[in-house]
Design an enzyme around this catalytic site. Structure first.
Site, PDB file in Angstrom:
ATOM      1  N   CYS A  37      89.138  15.037  51.087  1.00 18.45           N
ATOM      2  CA  CYS A  37      88.454  14.343  52.173  1.00 18.45           C
ATOM      3  C   CYS A  37      87.746  13.105  51.619  1.00 18.45           C
ATOM      4  O   CYS A  37      87.352  13.077  50.444  1.00 18.45           O
ATOM      5  CB  CYS A  37      87.441  15.294  52.812  1.00 18.45           C
ATOM      6  N   THR A  39      84.847  12.384  52.132  1.00 17.05           N
ATOM      7  CA  THR A  39      83.521  12.827  51.704  1.00 17.05           C
ATOM      8  C   THR A  39      83.522  13.215  50.232  1.00 17.05           C
ATOM      9  O   THR A  39      82.513  13.034  49.530  1.00 17.05           O
ATOM     10  CB  THR A  39      83.045  14.001  52.577  1.00 17.05           C
ATOM     11  N   HIS A  42      82.819  10.182  48.431  1.00 23.71           N
ATOM     12  CA  HIS A  42      81.401   9.838  48.568  1.00 23.71           C
ATOM     13  C   HIS A  42      80.546  10.707  47.635  1.00 23.71           C
ATOM     14  O   HIS A  42      79.579  10.223  47.021  1.00 23.71           O
ATOM     15  CB  HIS A  42      80.933  10.035  50.009  1.00 23.71           C
ATOM     16  N   GLU A  59      87.724  21.806  52.846  1.00 20.20           N
ATOM     17  CA  GLU A  59      88.744  21.956  53.879  1.00 20.20           C
ATOM     18  C   GLU A  59      89.804  22.936  53.379  1.00 20.20           C
ATOM     19  O   GLU A  59      90.855  22.530  52.901  1.00 20.20           O
ATOM     20  CB  GLU A  59      89.408  20.609  54.180  1.00 20.20           C
ATOM     21  N   CYS A  91      65.346  28.007  61.272  1.00 18.86           N
ATOM     22  CA  CYS A  91      64.547  26.796  61.445  1.00 18.86           C
ATOM     23  C   CYS A  91      64.530  26.364  62.911  1.00 18.86           C
ATOM     24  O   CYS A  91      65.331  26.846  63.717  1.00 18.86           O
ATOM     25  CB  CYS A  91      65.083  25.675  60.550  1.00 18.86           C
ATOM     26  N   CYS A  94      67.992  25.273  64.290  1.00 19.82           N
ATOM     27  CA  CYS A  94      68.891  26.414  64.521  1.00 19.82           C
ATOM     28  C   CYS A  94      68.473  27.187  65.768  1.00 19.82           C
ATOM     29  O   CYS A  94      69.308  27.577  66.590  1.00 19.82           O
ATOM     30  CB  CYS A  94      68.895  27.340  63.308  1.00 19.82           C
ATOM     31  N   CYS A 102      70.571  21.855  60.951  1.00 21.63           N
ATOM     32  CA  CYS A 102      69.730  22.828  60.241  1.00 21.63           C
ATOM     33  C   CYS A 102      68.997  22.172  59.069  1.00 21.63           C
ATOM     34  O   CYS A 102      69.585  21.434  58.278  1.00 21.63           O
ATOM     35  CB  CYS A 102      70.613  23.970  59.735  1.00 21.63           C
ATOM     36  N   ILE A 171      91.114  11.492  60.312  1.00 20.84           N
ATOM     37  CA  ILE A 171      90.157  11.712  61.395  1.00 20.84           C
ATOM     38  C   ILE A 171      90.563  10.897  62.625  1.00 20.84           C
ATOM     39  O   ILE A 171      90.553  11.397  63.752  1.00 20.84           O
ATOM     40  CB  ILE A 171      88.726  11.363  60.940  1.00 20.84           C
ATOM     41  N   GLY A 261      82.909   8.492  61.744  1.00 21.32           N
ATOM     42  CA  GLY A 261      83.197   8.184  60.351  1.00 21.32           C
ATOM     43  C   GLY A 261      81.935   8.234  59.497  1.00 21.32           C
ATOM     44  O   GLY A 261      80.830   7.992  59.983  1.00 21.32           O
TER      45      GLY A 261
END
Length: 341
Positions: A37, A39, A42, A59, A91, A94, A102, A171, A261
């Site tokens: 991904c 991410t 990143h 994933e 929390c 949630c 969360c 995506i 994104g």
């Protein structure tokens, strides 16, 4: 076992680690496929918060090989897809039903060891059974599809809506398909890459635009564009500052913009608040996948989503660090790691 480890920002490699031991509520899952991904890139570059050292990969799909003593409903041999995002349930967010926000959110493959490994631990509440007849690489698409489903839910698409999707990665291409399933009759995808424009039209886009060929805003929402005056919904899927800036200008008055994104943490984008006010635009963030993973798994299992054409290549664990450390190849949509290969 082998695992792809993020040791620190900028430091990723394949290491040999112990096979994890399941706790009472855990499933030990033999990973069949795990998607790379954006991410993950990143995370490597420190542009998304994580807690290294950690095994990446969020994933994933696999087969249960052991179940903890308190597990009910899953037995060895069951194929599952895992929702990586673990909320605390206690929390205020949630308790209000906003589990994706969360305060104590922990994610498999980001804060705890993930699916770029031969085995992964999955809490039973994060596991969703999928058919053994399903191609396991399709199971690895459940998590990104779930994120897209949340974006589609946030967009409020109704029958007859017009939609622009910005970005032709996995995506964007999944979002095109979901927008059509949601009832949109006009779905325009904007991306620079010709191969992705062709693919978008094959999977459901009614039109595509090359933003590099001229003024994409004029081509889509200008007086002589595809949808003069703008569209009902714009969904930003590229995670690029330029497309975020375009997004509000493509929406019609009273329209909706969804930011799906992921831009690097700390990046800034210039917008015009007066325009948002004067045209009463709704600008909505869409973060991960609250309460939609089961729907995504069912959609994947149903065959309603085209997946095979989104798979660019399948690679080994040993190849994964180099792929994550470099930009995606031109035209590449989704790379899948197959630990057994």
């Amino acid at each position: 076992m082998k695992a792809v480890r993020l040791e620190a920002v900028g430091d990723i490699s394949v290491r040999h680690v112990e096979v994890p031991e399941p706790g009472p509520d855990d499933l030990l899952v033999k990973v069949e496929a795990c998607g790379i991904c954006g991410t993950d890139r990143h995370l490597l570059h420190g542009e998304f918060p994580s807690t290294p050292p950690v095994t990446l990969g969020h994933e994933f799909c696999g087969i249960v090989v052991r179940a903890g003593s308190a597990v009910h409903g899953f037995k060895p041999g069951t194929r599952i897809t895992g929702d990586p995002n673990i909320s605390c349930g206690r929390c205020p967010q949630c308790q209000a039903g906003r589990v994706n926000l969360c305060r104590n959110l922990r994610a498999i493959g980001i804060h705890r060891d993930g699916g770029f490994a031969e085995y992964v631990l999955v809490p039973q509440k994060q596991a969703f059974e999928i058919p053994l007849s399903l191609d396991p690489v399709h199971g690895a698409f459940c998590e990104p599809l779930a994120c897209c489903l949340h974006g589609i839910d946030s967009a409020g698409i109704v029958a007859g809506s017009s939609v622009v999707v910005l970005g032709g990665g996995v995506i964007g291409l999944l979002t095109v398909q979901l927008a059509r399933l949601a009832g949109a009759t006009t779905v325009i995808l904007s991306t620079r890459q010709a191969s992705k424009r062709r693919l978008a039209e094959e999977v459901g886009a009614t039109a595509t635009v090359n933003p590099a060929a001229g003024d994409a805003i004029e081509a889509i929402s200008g007086p002589h564009g595809l949808v003069p005056g703008g569209v009902d919904v714009v969904i930003e899927c590229a995670g690029v500052a330029e497309t975020v800036k375009q997004s509000t200008r493509l929406a019609k008055a009273g329209g909706t913009v969804v930011i799906l994104g992921v831009l690097p943490q700390g990046e800034k984008v210039e917008i015009e608040p007066f325009d948002i006010l004067f045209r009463e635009l709704r600008v909505q963030g869409s973060f991960i996948n609250p309460f939609v993973h089961r729907r995504a798994a069912d959609l994947v299992a149903s065959g309603a989503i085209e997946i095979d054409r989104l798979i660019s290549r399948r690679v080994t664990l040993d190849a994964a660090p180099d792929i994550i450390a470099n930009p995606a190849l031109p035209g590449e949509v989704k790379v899948l790691v197959i630990p057994s290969s």
